[in-house]
Scaffold this motif. Structure first.
Motif, PDB file in Angstrom:
ATOM      1  N   ALA A 146       0.830  -1.203   0.000  1.00  0.00           N
ATOM      2  CA  ALA A 146       0.000   0.000   0.000  1.00  0.00           C
ATOM      3  C   ALA A 146       0.866   1.255   0.000  1.00  0.00           C
ATOM      4  CB  ALA A 146      -0.933   0.002   1.209  1.00  0.00           C
ATOM      5  N   ALA A 147       1.862   1.271   0.889  1.00  0.00           N
ATOM      6  CA  ALA A 147       2.721   2.449   0.982  1.00  0.00           C
ATOM      7  C   ALA A 147       3.614   2.597  -0.233  1.00  0.00           C
ATOM      8  CB  ALA A 147       3.577   2.362   2.248  1.00  0.00           C
ATOM      9  N   GLY A 148       3.967   1.490  -0.870  1.00  0.00           N
ATOM     10  CA  GLY A 148       4.903   1.540  -1.988  1.00  0.00           C
ATOM     11  C   GLY A 148       4.267   1.741  -3.335  1.00  0.00           C
ATOM     12  N   THR A 149       2.973   1.541  -3.464  1.00  0.00           N
ATOM     13  CA  THR A 149       2.325   1.667  -4.773  1.00  0.00           C
ATOM     14  C   THR A 149       1.248   2.748  -4.777  1.00  0.00           C
ATOM     15  OG1 THR A 149       0.747  -0.092  -4.199  1.00  0.00           O
ATOM     16  CG2 THR A 149       2.761  -0.750  -5.337  1.00  0.00           C
ATOM     17  N   ASP A 150       0.371   2.714  -3.803  1.00  0.00           N
ATOM     18  CA  ASP A 150      -0.743   3.661  -3.759  1.00  0.00           C
ATOM     19  C   ASP A 150      -0.248   5.099  -3.682  1.00  0.00           C
ATOM     20  OD1 ASP A 150      -3.539   4.410  -3.466  1.00  0.00           O
ATOM     21  OD2 ASP A 150      -3.063   4.823  -1.382  1.00  0.00           O
ATOM     22  N   THR A 151       0.700   5.369  -2.817  1.00  0.00           N
ATOM     23  CA  THR A 151       1.169   6.741  -2.627  1.00  0.00           C
ATOM     24  C   THR A 151       1.865   7.280  -3.879  1.00  0.00           C
ATOM     25  OG1 THR A 151       3.145   5.802  -1.587  1.00  0.00           O
ATOM     26  CG2 THR A 151       1.394   6.578  -0.125  1.00  0.00           C
ATOM     27  N   SER A 152       2.686   6.453  -4.512  1.00  0.00           N
ATOM     28  CA  SER A 152       3.379   6.901  -5.726  1.00  0.00           C
ATOM     29  C   SER A 152       2.391   7.158  -6.851  1.00  0.00           C
ATOM     30  CB  SER A 152       4.418   5.860  -6.155  1.00  0.00           C
ATOM     31  OG  SER A 152       5.425   5.710  -5.175  1.00  0.00           O
ATOM     32  N   ALA A 153       1.408   6.268  -7.004  1.00  0.00           N
ATOM     33  CA  ALA A 153       0.411   6.437  -8.058  1.00  0.00           C
ATOM     34  C   ALA A 153      -0.405   7.711  -7.838  1.00  0.00           C
ATOM     35  CB  ALA A 153      -0.511   5.218  -8.104  1.00  0.00           C
ATOM     36  N   ILE A 154      -0.774   7.979  -6.581  1.00  0.00           N
ATOM     37  CA  ILE A 154      -1.547   9.182  -6.271  1.00  0.00           C
ATOM     38  C   ILE A 154      -0.729  10.437  -6.570  1.00  0.00           C
ATOM     39  CG2 ILE A 154      -2.480  10.543  -4.346  1.00  0.00           C
ATOM     40  CD1 ILE A 154      -3.515   7.947  -3.150  1.00  0.00           C
ATOM     41  N   THR A 155       0.560  10.411  -6.248  1.00  0.00           N
ATOM     42  CA  THR A 155       1.411  11.573  -6.517  1.00  0.00           C
ATOM     43  C   THR A 155       1.505  11.847  -8.006  1.00  0.00           C
ATOM     44  OG1 THR A 155       2.722  11.154  -4.520  1.00  0.00           O
ATOM     45  CG2 THR A 155       3.716  12.555  -6.208  1.00  0.00           C
ATOM     46  N   VAL A 156       1.681  10.806  -8.813  1.00  0.00           N
ATOM     47  CA  VAL A 156       1.726  10.975 -10.269  1.00  0.00           C
ATOM     48  C   VAL A 156       0.398  11.543 -10.780  1.00  0.00           C
ATOM     49  CG1 VAL A 156       1.893   9.761 -12.476  1.00  0.00           C
ATOM     50  CG2 VAL A 156       3.460   9.174 -10.621  1.00  0.00           C
TER      51      VAL A 156
ATOM     52  N   ALA B 266     -10.784  13.272  -5.129  1.00  0.00           N
ATOM     53  CA  ALA B 266     -12.187  12.945  -4.889  1.00  0.00           C
ATOM     54  C   ALA B 266     -12.784  12.232  -6.092  1.00  0.00           C
ATOM     55  CB  ALA B 266     -12.984  14.217  -4.577  1.00  0.00           C
ATOM     56  N   HIS B 267     -12.302  12.609  -7.291  1.00  0.00           N
ATOM     57  CA  HIS B 267     -12.784  12.001  -8.525  1.00  0.00           C
ATOM     58  C   HIS B 267     -11.576  11.563  -9.352  1.00  0.00           C
ATOM     59  CE1 HIS B 267     -16.631  13.776  -7.414  1.00  0.00           C
ATOM     60  NE2 HIS B 267     -16.019  14.945  -7.298  1.00  0.00           N
ATOM     61  N   PRO B 268     -11.611  10.365  -9.905  1.00  0.00           N
ATOM     62  CA  PRO B 268     -10.460   9.885 -10.682  1.00  0.00           C
ATOM     63  C   PRO B 268     -10.151  10.808 -11.859  1.00  0.00           C
ATOM     64  CG  PRO B 268     -12.023   8.099 -10.258  1.00  0.00           C
ATOM     65  CD  PRO B 268     -12.699   9.370  -9.839  1.00  0.00           C
ATOM     66  N   LEU B 269      -8.886  10.925 -12.162  1.00  0.00           N
ATOM     67  CA  LEU B 269      -8.468  11.705 -13.328  1.00  0.00           C
ATOM     68  C   LEU B 269      -8.646  10.843 -14.572  1.00  0.00           C
ATOM     69  CD1 LEU B 269      -7.116  14.239 -14.540  1.00  0.00           C
ATOM     70  CD2 LEU B 269      -4.914  13.085 -14.192  1.00  0.00           C
TER      71      LEU B 269
ATOM     72  N   GLU C 142     -10.554  18.579  -6.459  1.00  0.00           N
ATOM     73  CA  GLU C 142     -11.131  18.303  -5.148  1.00  0.00           C
ATOM     74  C   GLU C 142     -10.456  17.085  -4.520  1.00  0.00           C
ATOM     75  OE1 GLU C 142     -15.474  17.187  -3.084  1.00  0.00           O
ATOM     76  OE2 GLU C 142     -15.325  17.638  -5.241  1.00  0.00           O
ATOM     77  N   GLU C 143     -10.146  17.200  -3.239  1.00  0.00           N
ATOM     78  CA  GLU C 143      -9.495  16.113  -2.517  1.00  0.00           C
ATOM     79  C   GLU C 143     -10.534  15.193  -1.897  1.00  0.00           C
ATOM     80  OE1 GLU C 143      -7.248  18.284   0.280  1.00  0.00           O
ATOM     81  OE2 GLU C 143      -5.662  18.853  -1.129  1.00  0.00           O
ATOM     82  N   GLY C 144     -10.245  13.905  -1.873  1.00  0.00           N
ATOM     83  CA  GLY C 144     -11.137  12.929  -1.278  1.00  0.00           C
ATOM     84  C   GLY C 144     -10.657  12.502   0.093  1.00  0.00           C
ATOM     85  N   PRO C 145     -11.496  11.821   0.862  1.00  0.00           N
ATOM     86  CA  PRO C 145     -11.086  11.342   2.187  1.00  0.00           C
ATOM     87  C   PRO C 145     -10.142  10.149   2.065  1.00  0.00           C
ATOM     88  CG  PRO C 145     -13.288  10.553   1.668  1.00  0.00           C
ATOM     89  CD  PRO C 145     -12.894  11.472   0.545  1.00  0.00           C
ATOM     90  N   GLY C 146      -9.238  10.031   3.009  1.00  0.00           N
ATOM     91  CA  GLY C 146      -8.312   8.905   3.003  1.00  0.00           C
ATOM     92  C   GLY C 146      -7.016   9.255   3.694  1.00  0.00           C
TER      93      GLY C 146
ATOM     94  N   THR D 248       1.095  12.882   0.005  1.00  0.00           N
ATOM     95  CA  THR D 248       0.349  11.624   0.120  1.00  0.00           C
ATOM     96  C   THR D 248       0.233  11.168   1.568  1.00  0.00           C
ATOM     97  OG1 THR D 248       2.413  10.471  -0.409  1.00  0.00           O
ATOM     98  CG2 THR D 248       0.852  10.807  -2.198  1.00  0.00           C
ATOM     99  N   GLY D 249       1.039  11.762   2.443  1.00  0.00           N
ATOM    100  CA  GLY D 249       0.880  11.534   3.878  1.00  0.00           C
ATOM    101  C   GLY D 249       0.524  12.841   4.541  1.00  0.00           C
ATOM    102  N   PRO D 250      -0.742  13.298   4.452  1.00  0.00           N
ATOM    103  CA  PRO D 250      -1.103  14.624   4.955  1.00  0.00           C
ATOM    104  C   PRO D 250      -0.988  14.769   6.460  1.00  0.00           C
ATOM    105  CG  PRO D 250      -3.065  13.395   4.333  1.00  0.00           C
ATOM    106  CD  PRO D 250      -1.899  12.590   3.877  1.00  0.00           C
TER     107      PRO D 250
END
Length: 224
Positions: A19-29, A207-210, A197-201, A84-86
């Protein structure tokens, strides 16, 4: 029983690693690409830098990143506005006083890195996406994201900072540079501006996929 406990401990670590190694990088991109779509002049400047350093006869590689200071600045600005780590969670080990506040030992502390990155006391026009703030006059990228500057803490700081910082930066910068080099990006459905818009997490997702359409600029397959 002891071996079983150790086994369960490692099993619990696997989801954290993935989760930390894939989700965060994908969200940043995803956030970076959203900002570039909304700021075509920055996208153009980043592409010109890649073309001048790499050319159009090969695919950009990780070894090129050191020579792409503006691309590094784009990633830093993305991490400033969209960490990605607010929230960073820490626990005090002993009684201490900070800025007049008495903090008992074993107190759970939450560091709001999202707010720090948008603090007008430290950033000029903090809500503006402006990668140039990280580039000095000689064109080199300035300010480190590894916890050396306390107004920019996307990976935390100290002994408990993110252990995957180097890997994350390599993945995000290499991926984003290839996406800039090889494609023009258009939003689907005739939309002109990407919704920010930012989503919860825990990892600050959108909030909405690009949803966008890649328009081939360079064919990456022959370049490989």
């Amino acid at each position: 029983m002891e071996n079983l406990d150790v086994k369960h401990k490692y099993v619990r670590c696997f989801p954290d690693i993935f989760a930390a190694g894939t989700d965060t990088s994908a969200i940043t991109v995803e956030w970076a690409l959203s900002e570039l779509i909304n700021h075509p002049e920055i996208m153009k400047k980043a592409r010109e830098e890649i073309d001048s350093v790499v050319g159009k006869s090969r695919l950009v590689e990780e070894s090129d990143i050191a020579n792409l200071p503006y691309l590094q600045a784009i990633v830093k600005e993305t991490l400033r506005l969209h960490p990605t780590g607010p929230m960073i969670v820490r626990e005090s080990t002993e009684n201490c006083t900070i800025n007049g506040y008495d903090i008992p030992a074993r107190t759970r502390l939450f560091v709001n890195t999202w707010a720090i990155g948008r603090d007008p006391n430290h950033w000029e026009n903090p809500l503006e996406f402006h990668p140039e703030r990280f580039v000095v006059e000689d064109g080199k990228s300035q300010l480190d994201v590894r916890g050396q500057h306390f107004h920019l803490l996307p990976f935390g700081s100290g002994r408990r900072s993110c252990p995957g910082t180097s890997l994350a930066l390599n993945v995000v910068q290499a991926t984003l540079s290839a996406m800039i080099q090889c494609f023009d990006w258009k939003l689907s459905g005739g939309v002109v501006t990407a919704d920010m818009e930012e989503g919860p997490g825990l990892t600050l997702p959108r909030a909405h996929p690009l949803i966008c359409v890649p328009v081939t600029r360079l064919n990456p397959l022959p370049l490989l």
